[in-house]
Design a protein around this motif. Sequence first.
Motif, PDB file in Angstrom:
ATOM      1  N   SER B  67      -4.333  -8.339  33.189  1.00  0.00           N
ATOM      2  CA  SER B  67      -3.814  -9.572  33.799  1.00  0.00           C
ATOM      3  C   SER B  67      -5.001 -10.393  34.285  1.00  0.00           C
ATOM      4  CB  SER B  67      -2.859  -9.271  34.955  1.00  0.00           C
ATOM      5  OG  SER B  67      -3.546  -8.702  36.047  1.00  0.00           O
ATOM      6  N   TYR B  68      -4.916 -11.714  34.087  1.00  0.00           N
ATOM      7  CA  TYR B  68      -5.997 -12.598  34.539  1.00  0.00           C
ATOM      8  C   TYR B  68      -5.984 -12.771  36.051  1.00  0.00           C
ATOM      9  CZ  TYR B  68      -6.952 -14.273  29.755  1.00  0.00           C
ATOM     10  OH  TYR B  68      -7.305 -14.372  28.433  1.00  0.00           O
ATOM     11  N   ARG B  69      -4.772 -12.977  36.620  1.00  0.00           N
ATOM     12  CA  ARG B  69      -4.687 -13.328  38.043  1.00  0.00           C
ATOM     13  C   ARG B  69      -3.439 -12.704  38.644  1.00  0.00           C
ATOM     14  NH1 ARG B  69      -2.003 -17.708  39.810  1.00  0.00           N
ATOM     15  NH2 ARG B  69      -2.042 -18.581  37.728  1.00  0.00           N
ATOM     16  N   PRO B  70      -3.518 -11.845  39.638  1.00  0.00           N
ATOM     17  CA  PRO B  70      -4.782 -11.277  40.096  1.00  0.00           C
ATOM     18  C   PRO B  70      -5.468 -10.517  38.966  1.00  0.00           C
ATOM     19  CG  PRO B  70      -2.919 -10.069  41.032  1.00  0.00           C
ATOM     20  CD  PRO B  70      -2.356 -11.270  40.360  1.00  0.00           C
ATOM     21  N   PRO B  71      -6.798 -10.435  39.000  1.00  0.00           N
ATOM     22  CA  PRO B  71      -7.520  -9.841  37.873  1.00  0.00           C
ATOM     23  C   PRO B  71      -7.380  -8.321  37.817  1.00  0.00           C
ATOM     24  CG  PRO B  71      -9.043 -10.510  39.607  1.00  0.00           C
ATOM     25  CD  PRO B  71      -7.681 -10.972  40.030  1.00  0.00           C
TER      26      PRO B  71
END
Lengths: 97, 414
Positions: B67-71
Motif C-alpha cells: 500500500s502506498y499510504r499509509p506506506p
Amino acid sequence: MRSIIIAGLSATFCGVFAMAAAAGEKPIQLKKAPGADKVEANCTACHTLDYIPMNSTFLNAAGWDAELTKMINVFGAPINPADAKIIGDYLKANYGQ
Amino acid sequence: MITRRSLLEATGTGAILVGAGHALSRFANLAEAQAAALNLPSQLPDGARREAVLDALPGKKPLIKLSYRPPNYETPVELLRTAITPNEAFFVRYHLADIPEVKAETWRLSVGGEGADGEISLSLDELKQLPAVEVAAVCQCSGNRRGLFEPHVPGVEWGYGAMGCARWKGARLKDVLDRVGLKKEALEIVYSGTDKGVVDKTPDFVKSLPVWKATDNTTLVAYEMNGKPLPHWNGFPARIVVPGWTATYWMKHVSKISVVTKPYEGFWMKSAYRIPVGKFPVVARFASQETAVNTPITEMVVNSLLTSHINGATVKAGGKVTVSGIAWDAGYGINAVDISTDGGNSWIAATLGEDLGRFAFRSFSHGVTMSLKGNYQIMARATNKIGQSQASALIANPAGYHHNVIQTLHLVSV
C-alpha cells in the motif's frame, strides 16, 4: 540535566510538518462500476485504494460489511449511511468472493 | 497495472525472470508476470498479487509495495540473504497516514505519567548522553506472512518480507525511565510516536509494555540502525526497540512515554494485536493485558526462511546445490536448523553461520545432492534452545499473526 515540562506535551510536536502523501504514490484504478466514485470520495483521505484489491477476492458480504463498519466505528471515517450502503454494495459486487 | 519501469526494476533485483526459468509468454497477463517477477508467494490473495509492485520510497531501494499510504512495503526475499538487513532494504510498515518528517533539532521525548515520580523532556543530544547499547535484533511485523493464511484473513497481505535484522544502538529504556523514577505501583509503560491518523477520531497508535519487559537491559530507545541514524521510514530520530518481541511494540518516531498504574485501554492494545490464549507456544506473558480468551501478542515464534533460491528456480542436475537462509526466534537462540528433501520424513542438520547474538538472524546453509533431473522440495525447520520448533500446520487466528509454518522451496533440477 533534569528539566521539568512546564509548557505541556504540545512541545513534543513542535518543528514537525505533515506530509500529504507518500512520495511517488501512483493512482490506483478501481474497477469501474456504480459506486466507485463514492469509494474514491470517502476512502482516499485516510488510505490509498490499493487496500481494497489487496484484500480480494476472499471476503464475503459479511466480511466486507465488517471492514466497512470497522472503518466507520473504530477508525472514525466520516461516511454517511447512504454512501456507506453504496460503498458496501460496490465492494461486495466487485471485490467479493 | 504493470509499468515498463516497474518490470525493469523487478527483473533487476536478481535476474529473477531468467533465473526462475520464467518467460513472459508463459503468463496469461501482465499482472501475473509482474507477480512472478516479484517472486510473490502463490498463496497470496489474487488481488494482492495483482496490485503489488516494486516501488522505491525516498532513501530506500525498490521494495514490494503493498500500500502506498499509509506506506506498507516489504523486503524482497533476495534482499534477506544476509544476517544483517541494509537500512535501505528494510521493510516499512505504518498504520496511520499522517507521518511528519521529524527534525532532530526540535524533537523531544517527554517522559512522565502518574506511575512516575517526576517528568522530563529529553532532546536527542540528551538521549545520546545516556550509556549507549547496541543490540543486533530482528524486527518482524506480527502479521508477516499473513497473506499465506488459508483461509485468508483481512489486513496487509504480507508475504515473507515484513522483517529485517539490524544493529540497533541507543539508550536503554530502563535508563530513560530511571531519570523520572518508577513508583512501586507502576504497571505498564505506555508510548506513542509523532505519526497519527488523518481524521481526529482515528485512534492514535499507542502501545504499552509490561514494566518487566520495558526495563529489560536489551529494550532500547534506539537512534542508530546499522551505524547510521534511523531512516525516516524506520522511525527517525528514535524508536523503541524490543528485541524478541514483534514489531508492533517497536514504536517509530517515539515522542512520549508515560508510566501508568492501570492497564492501558487504547484500541491498539485492547482490541488489536491480540492472539487467542493457549494456542501458541509463547513463554513471555503480558499479564496485565490478558483476558480469559485472548492476550496481546508478545514474543516472536521460532522461524526460518530459505533465501538462496527463488521458489521454482532451476538448478543444474548432477551436483551439489547449496541452499541457505536465515533463522530466528524470540531470543532464546537458534539451536539447529534441519533440512529435509523427502517431504519431512527425514531431517539433517544444516551448518549454522556466525552468531551475531541471540536476537539476530542466524544464517544457515546445507549442500543438497541433486543427481537426478526433476523436481526437488527442500524444507527448512528451525529449533531454538528451549526446544521450540516451527509449526507443521497453520495455527489459525483471526488477525493472521505468528505464521511460522515450515516452508517448502521447490527447485527444478535440469
